[in-house]
Design a protein around this motif. Structure first.
Motif, PDB file in Angstrom:
ATOM      1  N   LEU A 197       0.816  -1.220   0.000  1.00  0.00           N
ATOM      2  CA  LEU A 197       0.000   0.000   0.000  1.00  0.00           C
ATOM      3  C   LEU A 197       0.851   1.271   0.000  1.00  0.00           C
ATOM      4  N   GLU A 198       2.151   1.093   0.278  1.00  0.00           N
ATOM      5  CA  GLU A 198       3.105   2.203   0.392  1.00  0.00           C
ATOM      6  C   GLU A 198       2.739   3.151   1.531  1.00  0.00           C
ATOM      7  N   VAL A 199       2.451   2.523   2.681  1.00  0.00           N
ATOM      8  CA  VAL A 199       2.202   3.268   3.919  1.00  0.00           C
ATOM      9  C   VAL A 199       3.004   2.596   5.031  1.00  0.00           C
ATOM     10  N   SER A 200       3.149   3.290   6.134  1.00  0.00           N
ATOM     11  CA  SER A 200       3.845   2.684   7.275  1.00  0.00           C
ATOM     12  C   SER A 200       2.979   1.592   7.889  1.00  0.00           C
ATOM     13  N   ARG A 201       3.620   0.714   8.635  1.00  0.00           N
ATOM     14  CA  ARG A 201       2.860  -0.326   9.332  1.00  0.00           C
ATOM     15  C   ARG A 201       1.874   0.294  10.319  1.00  0.00           C
ATOM     16  N   ALA A 202       2.281   1.398  10.936  1.00  0.00           N
ATOM     17  CA  ALA A 202       1.391   2.069  11.889  1.00  0.00           C
ATOM     18  C   ALA A 202       0.148   2.615  11.189  1.00  0.00           C
ATOM     19  N   THR A 203       0.343   3.224  10.015  1.00  0.00           N
ATOM     20  CA  THR A 203      -0.797   3.758   9.269  1.00  0.00           C
ATOM     21  C   THR A 203      -1.743   2.630   8.871  1.00  0.00           C
ATOM     22  N   TRP A 204      -1.183   1.516   8.379  1.00  0.00           N
ATOM     23  CA  TRP A 204      -2.011   0.374   8.008  1.00  0.00           C
ATOM     24  C   TRP A 204      -2.737  -0.174   9.233  1.00  0.00           C
ATOM     25  N   SER A 205      -2.053  -0.306  10.341  1.00  0.00           N
ATOM     26  CA  SER A 205      -2.655  -0.838  11.558  1.00  0.00           C
ATOM     27  C   SER A 205      -3.828   0.037  12.021  1.00  0.00           C
ATOM     28  N   MET A 206      -3.637   1.348  11.987  1.00  0.00           N
ATOM     29  CA  MET A 206      -4.706   2.260  12.420  1.00  0.00           C
ATOM     30  C   MET A 206      -5.873   2.253  11.442  1.00  0.00           C
ATOM     31  N   ALA A 207      -5.592   2.161  10.144  1.00  0.00           N
ATOM     32  CA  ALA A 207      -6.667   2.096   9.139  1.00  0.00           C
ATOM     33  C   ALA A 207      -7.441   0.795   9.296  1.00  0.00           C
ATOM     34  N   LYS A 208      -6.719  -0.287   9.526  1.00  0.00           N
ATOM     35  CA  LYS A 208      -7.328  -1.612   9.675  1.00  0.00           C
ATOM     36  C   LYS A 208      -8.230  -1.673  10.902  1.00  0.00           C
ATOM     37  N   SER A 209      -7.793  -1.087  11.988  1.00  0.00           N
ATOM     38  CA  SER A 209      -8.557  -1.147  13.234  1.00  0.00           C
ATOM     39  C   SER A 209      -9.681  -0.114  13.296  1.00  0.00           C
ATOM     40  N   GLY A 210      -9.644   0.860  12.405  1.00  0.00           N
ATOM     41  CA  GLY A 210     -10.653   1.916  12.427  1.00  0.00           C
ATOM     42  C   GLY A 210     -10.235   3.119  13.246  1.00  0.00           C
ATOM     43  N   GLU A 211      -9.031   3.077  13.842  1.00  0.00           N
ATOM     44  CA  GLU A 211      -8.534   4.220  14.610  1.00  0.00           C
ATOM     45  C   GLU A 211      -8.324   5.434  13.710  1.00  0.00           C
ATOM     46  N   ARG A 212      -7.924   5.165  12.470  1.00  0.00           N
ATOM     47  CA  ARG A 212      -7.689   6.239  11.511  1.00  0.00           C
ATOM     48  C   ARG A 212      -8.637   6.045  10.339  1.00  0.00           C
ATOM     49  N   PRO A 213      -9.495   7.036  10.083  1.00  0.00           N
ATOM     50  CA  PRO A 213     -10.375   6.906   8.928  1.00  0.00           C
ATOM     51  C   PRO A 213      -9.565   6.935   7.632  1.00  0.00           C
ATOM     52  N   ILE A 214     -10.069   6.267   6.627  1.00  0.00           N
ATOM     53  CA  ILE A 214      -9.415   6.240   5.324  1.00  0.00           C
ATOM     54  C   ILE A 214     -10.017   7.370   4.492  1.00  0.00           C
ATOM     55  N   GLY A 215      -9.273   8.460   4.388  1.00  0.00           N
ATOM     56  CA  GLY A 215      -9.740   9.615   3.631  1.00  0.00           C
ATOM     57  C   GLY A 215      -9.659   9.377   2.134  1.00  0.00           C
ATOM     58  N   ASP A 216     -10.096  10.362   1.364  1.00  0.00           N
ATOM     59  CA  ASP A 216     -10.131  10.240  -0.096  1.00  0.00           C
ATOM     60  C   ASP A 216      -8.757   9.931  -0.689  1.00  0.00           C
ATOM     61  N   LYS A 217      -7.749  10.674  -0.269  1.00  0.00           N
ATOM     62  CA  LYS A 217      -6.408  10.496  -0.837  1.00  0.00           C
ATOM     63  C   LYS A 217      -5.876   9.092  -0.548  1.00  0.00           C
ATOM     64  N   LEU A 218      -6.011   8.657   0.693  1.00  0.00           N
ATOM     65  CA  LEU A 218      -5.539   7.329   1.078  1.00  0.00           C
ATOM     66  C   LEU A 218      -6.354   6.234   0.386  1.00  0.00           C
ATOM     67  N   ALA A 219      -7.651   6.437   0.256  1.00  0.00           N
ATOM     68  CA  ALA A 219      -8.508   5.452  -0.420  1.00  0.00           C
ATOM     69  C   ALA A 219      -8.058   5.252  -1.862  1.00  0.00           C
ATOM     70  N   ARG A 220      -7.801   6.367  -2.565  1.00  0.00           N
ATOM     71  CA  ARG A 220      -7.370   6.260  -3.965  1.00  0.00           C
ATOM     72  C   ARG A 220      -5.996   5.581  -4.057  1.00  0.00           C
ATOM     73  N   GLN A 221      -5.129   5.861  -3.085  1.00  0.00           N
ATOM     74  CA  GLN A 221      -3.804   5.230  -3.049  1.00  0.00           C
ATOM     75  C   GLN A 221      -3.950   3.722  -2.848  1.00  0.00           C
ATOM     76  N   PHE A 222      -4.784   3.322  -1.899  1.00  0.00           N
ATOM     77  CA  PHE A 222      -4.995   1.905  -1.630  1.00  0.00           C
ATOM     78  C   PHE A 222      -5.554   1.198  -2.869  1.00  0.00           C
ATOM     79  N   GLU A 223      -6.534   1.830  -3.510  1.00  0.00           N
ATOM     80  CA  GLU A 223      -7.125   1.244  -4.718  1.00  0.00           C
ATOM     81  C   GLU A 223      -6.071   1.066  -5.806  1.00  0.00           C
TER      82      GLU A 223
END
Length: 125
Positions: free
Chosen positions: A42-68
């Motif tokens: 995904l080209e993100v840090s493990r912490a960013t992925w962990s927070m996105a996965k757990s719901g601690e960090r919402p996945i905004g538009d920019k990150l969503a498009r990057q993940f896709e």
């Protein structure tokens, strides 16, 4: 009832992660390190992925498009509601616990369990 975008994105990225895990293991890879490998994909840090996965960090538009993009999905894919492919580990554990509880109790206990679940479902709606 419409599912919030943040929930859809999280559910869909978890689906992509599950697919990644299944493909990696099917190809003979070790189950260890898959979280880090997916974060790298995904080209993100493990912490960013962990927070996105757990719901601690919402996945905004920019990150969503990057993940896709990194997962080969079209733009907006994470925002679409789709049927889950299977139960998550947490869902499997819940079903196992509910089934165990249901089987280990008497008729009154089963009625109470059903009533709690019906009440909870109604309250959550």
């Amino acid at each position: 009832m419409t599912t919030p975008t943040s929930t859809l994105r999280r559910q869909n990225v978890l689906s992509l992660f599950q697919e990644f895990v299944e493909q990696s293991i099917a190809a003979g890879g070790s189950p260890k390190g898959l979280e880090a490998a997916f974060a790298e994909k995904l080209e993100v840090s493990r912490a960013t992925w962990s927070m996105a996965k757990s719901g601690e960090r919402p996945i905004g538009d920019k990150l969503a498009r990057q993940f896709e993009d990194r997962c080969g999905q079209p733009s907006g894919w994470l925002d679409e509601e789709r049927a889950p492919k299977g139960m998550s580990q947490a869902e499997q554990q819940f079903v196992a616990l509910a089934l165990k509880t249901y089987r280990e109790t008497n008729s009154d206990g089963r009625k109470k369990l059903r009533q709690v679940l019906k009440t909870w479902s109604t309250d959550a709606a």
